[in-house]
Design an enzyme around this catalytic site. Structure first.
Site, short mmCIF file in Angstrom:
data_model
loop_
_atom_site.label_atom_id
_atom_site.label_comp_id
_atom_site.label_asym_id
_atom_site.label_seq_id
_atom_site.Cartn_x
_atom_site.Cartn_y
_atom_site.Cartn_z
N HIS A 15 -4.62 54.81 38.16
CA HIS A 15 -3.28 55.32 38.49
C HIS A 15 -2.27 54.18 38.40
O HIS A 15 -1.98 53.49 39.38
CB HIS A 15 -3.28 55.94 39.90
CG HIS A 15 -2.08 56.78 40.18
ND1 HIS A 15 -2.15 58.15 40.39
CD2 HIS A 15 -0.76 56.47 40.25
CE1 HIS A 15 -0.93 58.63 40.60
NE2 HIS A 15 -0.07 57.62 40.52
N GLU A 202 1.50 63.65 47.69
CA GLU A 202 2.13 62.34 47.93
C GLU A 202 3.18 62.53 49.02
O GLU A 202 3.33 61.74 49.93
CB GLU A 202 2.77 61.78 46.66
CG GLU A 202 3.39 60.41 46.88
CD GLU A 202 3.90 59.76 45.60
OE1 GLU A 202 4.15 58.55 45.63
OE2 GLU A 202 4.06 60.45 44.57
#
Length: 337
Positions: A15, A202
């Site tokens: 990521h 998130e």
């Protein structure tokens, strides 16, 4: 754990955003070639592209990308940026990295989508040749774009599947555009057998993570909101979904405020597969080595646990079984101490 040893051990990063990970010095070179004005003072430039330790929210954190994106509108700039990320990965002891970017954000000066992808892949491959770090790319659709535009990115990922694009992601405003907004887009990706790693949880809610998994994601970017919805943890465990956690970034954006809130141990204890990532090397002023050292400070992480987190990343990487086998041997060999 010793920082020098942690840096040397082979690591896997899944990521990492291209536009958030360019060294300020490289950015200066890219900007000057295009006559884009930028602060002469190194500290002022750094403040423009590096987020403070505590941002007011995710949007405050994301403002750091505005200037960077104005510089990444030519093929030469994109190639240089991708090459730079691989050179940093090499210094950080990364053996394999997946670099993600949103092609739709690089069209302001007339670049066509395939030209954008080709430029990034060229930079990645050049970096691989020069530094020995294996890499692939992930294409992001931006949630605020029209569905038709996002579908183009899915087709683009399919078109470049033989030359270095290994998956598709959705990034951007998760609160206003939760996963089911993109049911058709993700169905298309599944139909074309494009692996999915989706930003979810998130900010927003844990249900976004569960929905992303139901819609086909085998990996989740962040997933922090799951901490408040433990009822979904069993689903992720059952489906063997990998959580791409980015500790520094998650604190900066205000996703979590205190260490007690950070769900790393909660997820591990629930039997979930977790891996560690930088998210944005420049914007978060971090490296994968620094991320592991943070875990060592916070949780007394051991080398065995670091190895397991690395193996989790490798298991979830969008690579062929043969490629995984080679990297697995490299990891095992390095941990013989």
């Amino acid at each position: 754990m010793e920082e020098s040893r942690v840096r040397q051990l082979p690591k896997i990063e899944l990521h990492c955003h291209l536009d958030g990970s360019i060294r300020p010095t490289t950015l200066r070179t890219i900007a000057e070639k295009q006559n884009i004005p930028l602060p002469q003072d190194e500290q002022a430039l750094k403040e423009l592209v590096v987020a403070p330790e505590k941002c007011t929210d995710l949007n405050d954190y994301l403002t750091r990308f505005d200037f960077v994106l104005t510089c990444l509108q030519t093929a030469e700039a994109l190639q240089a940026a991708a090459y730079d990320v691989i050179s940093q990965a090499a210094e950080d002891g990364v053996a394999y990295i997946e670099v993600r970017f949103a092609p739709s954000q690089h069209t302001e000066k007339g670049l066509r989508l395939p030209e954008i992808v080709t430029a990034v892949l060229t930079g990645l491959k050049q970096g691989e040749e020069d530094f020995g770090v294996k890499s692939n790319a992930l294409l992001c659709g931006m949630r605020h774009d029209q569905q038709q535009a996002i579908e183009k990115i899915v087709h683009l990922a399919h078109d470049f599947r033989e030359t270095g694009v290994v998956g598709f992601d959705l990034a951007g405003n998760e609160v206003d555009f939760p996963p089911y907004t993109f049911e058709d887009v993700l169905a298309l990706a599944n139909q074309l057998s494009i692996p999915l790693t989706l930003h979810a949880g998130e900010c927003g809610c844990g249900k976004n993570v569960a929905d992303a998994v139901t819609l086909g994601a085998t990996r989740i970017g962040h997933g922090i909101a799951l901490k408040d919805t433990p009822e979904y943890l069993a689903l992720l465990k059952e489906k063997k979904v990998l959580l791409e956690m980015c500790p520094t970034s998650n604190f900066q954006t205000g996703t979590v405020k205190t260490l007690a809130e950070y769900p790393f141990q909660q997820f591990i204890e629930a039997g979930l597969a977790v891996c560690i990532n930088t998210d944005n090397r420049t914007v978060s002023d971090t490296t994968l080595t620094k991320e592991f050292m943070k875990l060592a400070t916070w949780y007394q992480l051991s080398y065995d646990e670091m190895k397991q987190l690395t193996k989790n990343a490798l298991a979830g990487a969008f690579l062929s079984p043969d490629e995984k086998k080679l990297l697995n041997q490299k990891i095992d060999q390095a941990y013989l101490f």
